[in-house]
Design a protein around this motif. Structure first.
Motif, PDB file in Angstrom:
ATOM      1  N   LEU A  44     -36.353  14.238  37.377  1.00 14.87           N
ATOM      2  CA  LEU A  44     -36.122  15.554  36.917  1.00 14.87           C
ATOM      3  C   LEU A  44     -35.422  15.042  35.260  1.00 14.87           C
ATOM      4  O   LEU A  44     -35.890  16.266  34.804  1.00 14.87           O
ATOM      5  CB  LEU A  44     -34.578  16.058  38.065  1.00 14.87           C
ATOM      6  N   ALA A  45     -35.555  14.384  35.581  1.00 18.47           N
ATOM      7  CA  ALA A  45     -34.885  13.768  33.761  1.00 18.47           C
ATOM      8  C   ALA A  45     -35.695  13.515  32.712  1.00 18.47           C
ATOM      9  O   ALA A  45     -35.693  14.131  31.672  1.00 18.47           O
ATOM     10  CB  ALA A  45     -33.686  12.518  34.413  1.00 18.47           C
ATOM     11  N   ALA A  46     -37.031  13.367  33.271  1.00 14.08           N
ATOM     12  CA  ALA A  46     -38.020  13.275  33.111  1.00 14.08           C
ATOM     13  C   ALA A  46     -38.697  14.661  32.249  1.00 14.08           C
ATOM     14  O   ALA A  46     -39.301  15.009  31.728  1.00 14.08           O
ATOM     15  CB  ALA A  46     -39.144  12.719  33.516  1.00 14.08           C
ATOM     16  N   ASN A  52     -37.244  20.233  27.444  1.00 14.62           N
ATOM     17  CA  ASN A  52     -37.043  20.534  26.224  1.00 14.62           C
ATOM     18  C   ASN A  52     -37.474  20.148  24.616  1.00 14.62           C
ATOM     19  O   ASN A  52     -36.581  20.451  23.887  1.00 14.62           O
ATOM     20  CB  ASN A  52     -35.379  20.069  26.070  1.00 14.62           C
ATOM     21  N   GLY A  53     -38.643  19.703  24.591  1.00 14.21           N
ATOM     22  CA  GLY A  53     -38.873  18.990  23.518  1.00 14.21           C
ATOM     23  C   GLY A  53     -38.578  17.606  23.208  1.00 14.21           C
ATOM     24  O   GLY A  53     -38.571  17.147  21.962  1.00 14.21           O
ATOM     25  N   VAL A  54     -37.452  16.889  23.621  1.00 19.98           N
ATOM     26  CA  VAL A  54     -37.140  16.069  23.293  1.00 19.98           C
ATOM     27  C   VAL A  54     -38.026  14.282  23.560  1.00 19.98           C
ATOM     28  O   VAL A  54     -38.033  13.482  22.912  1.00 19.98           O
ATOM     29  CB  VAL A  54     -36.026  14.764  24.245  1.00 19.98           C
ATOM     30  N   GLU A  55     -38.940  15.096  24.572  1.00 23.46           N
ATOM     31  CA  GLU A  55     -40.656  13.952  24.540  1.00 23.46           C
ATOM     32  C   GLU A  55     -41.509  14.398  24.420  1.00 23.46           C
ATOM     33  O   GLU A  55     -41.510  15.231  25.474  1.00 23.46           O
ATOM     34  CB  GLU A  55     -40.093  12.905  25.770  1.00 23.46           C
ATOM     35  N   GLN A  56     -42.708  14.086  24.262  1.00 23.53           N
ATOM     36  CA  GLN A  56     -43.883  14.652  23.904  1.00 23.53           C
ATOM     37  C   GLN A  56     -44.610  14.667  26.043  1.00 23.53           C
ATOM     38  O   GLN A  56     -45.176  15.547  25.901  1.00 23.53           O
ATOM     39  CB  GLN A  56     -45.187  14.533  23.296  1.00 23.53           C
ATOM     40  N   GLU A  57     -44.902  13.055  26.058  1.00 26.80           N
ATOM     41  CA  GLU A  57     -45.169  12.670  27.343  1.00 26.80           C
ATOM     42  C   GLU A  57     -44.058  12.151  27.787  1.00 26.80           C
ATOM     43  O   GLU A  57     -44.006  10.939  27.041  1.00 26.80           O
ATOM     44  CB  GLU A  57     -46.906  12.179  27.069  1.00 26.80           C
ATOM     45  N   ARG A  71     -45.848  18.879  28.420  1.00 27.79           N
ATOM     46  CA  ARG A  71     -45.532  20.233  28.521  1.00 27.79           C
ATOM     47  C   ARG A  71     -46.354  21.451  28.881  1.00 27.79           C
ATOM     48  O   ARG A  71     -45.149  21.954  29.507  1.00 27.79           O
ATOM     49  CB  ARG A  71     -45.454  20.067  26.150  1.00 27.79           C
ATOM     50  N   ASP A  72     -47.524  21.203  29.276  1.00 29.94           N
ATOM     51  CA  ASP A  72     -47.732  21.999  30.555  1.00 29.94           C
ATOM     52  C   ASP A  72     -47.730  21.414  31.682  1.00 29.94           C
ATOM     53  O   ASP A  72     -48.027  22.609  32.744  1.00 29.94           O
ATOM     54  CB  ASP A  72     -48.819  22.411  29.906  1.00 29.94           C
TER      55      ASP A  72
END
Length: 126
Positions: A44-46, A52-57, A71-72
């Motif tokens: 869930l954190a991942a 939230n845009g903190v990570e791309q993938e 993101r998708d």
């Protein structure tokens, strides 16, 4: 995405059954998350970090399955398929039989988050 959770009367374990196109999510939930609150919280954190845009993938590698979150989509793959290690026995490939391994499945990130929260509620790992 259609699914249902059931308590297996034989093993007493929670089971997840999905429609054909998403059926790989069932074994992933049962094997990689199960009743483990720490694993569920980590996934869930991942999801939140990517949403939230903190990570791309992010890739969460489990014992049997790997989860890729962008993101998708949330994409679950069998680790053995990622390694290219599935080898069909000669007696099956010699007859030119075709096998359709469902090596990966994806769903939207919001649906995936909802799935995880539903699993948590069903298995009471909240």
């Amino acid at each position: 995405m259609e699914y249902e959770f059931i308590d297996d009367p034989i093993t007493g374990q929670a089971r997840a059954k999905f429609s054909l196109e998403h059926q790989l999510l069932g074994p992933w939930l049962e094997t990689e998350i199960g009743h483990d609150i720490d694993k569920l919280s980590s996934v869930l954190a991942a999801v939140d970090a990517v949403s939230n845009g903190v990570e791309q993938e992010l890739i969460v590698t489990g014992n049997e399955y790997s989860l890729t979150i962008n993101r998708d989509d949330a994409i679950v793959n069998m680790n053995v398929m990622l390694n290219g290690e599935i080898v069909m026995p000669d007696n099956l490939t010699a007859d030119a039989l075709q096998f359709d391994f469902q090596d990966g499945v994806s769903c939207g990130v919001d649906d995936f988050r909802h799935l995880l929260l539903s699993w948590a509620k069903f298995t009471k790992v909240t």
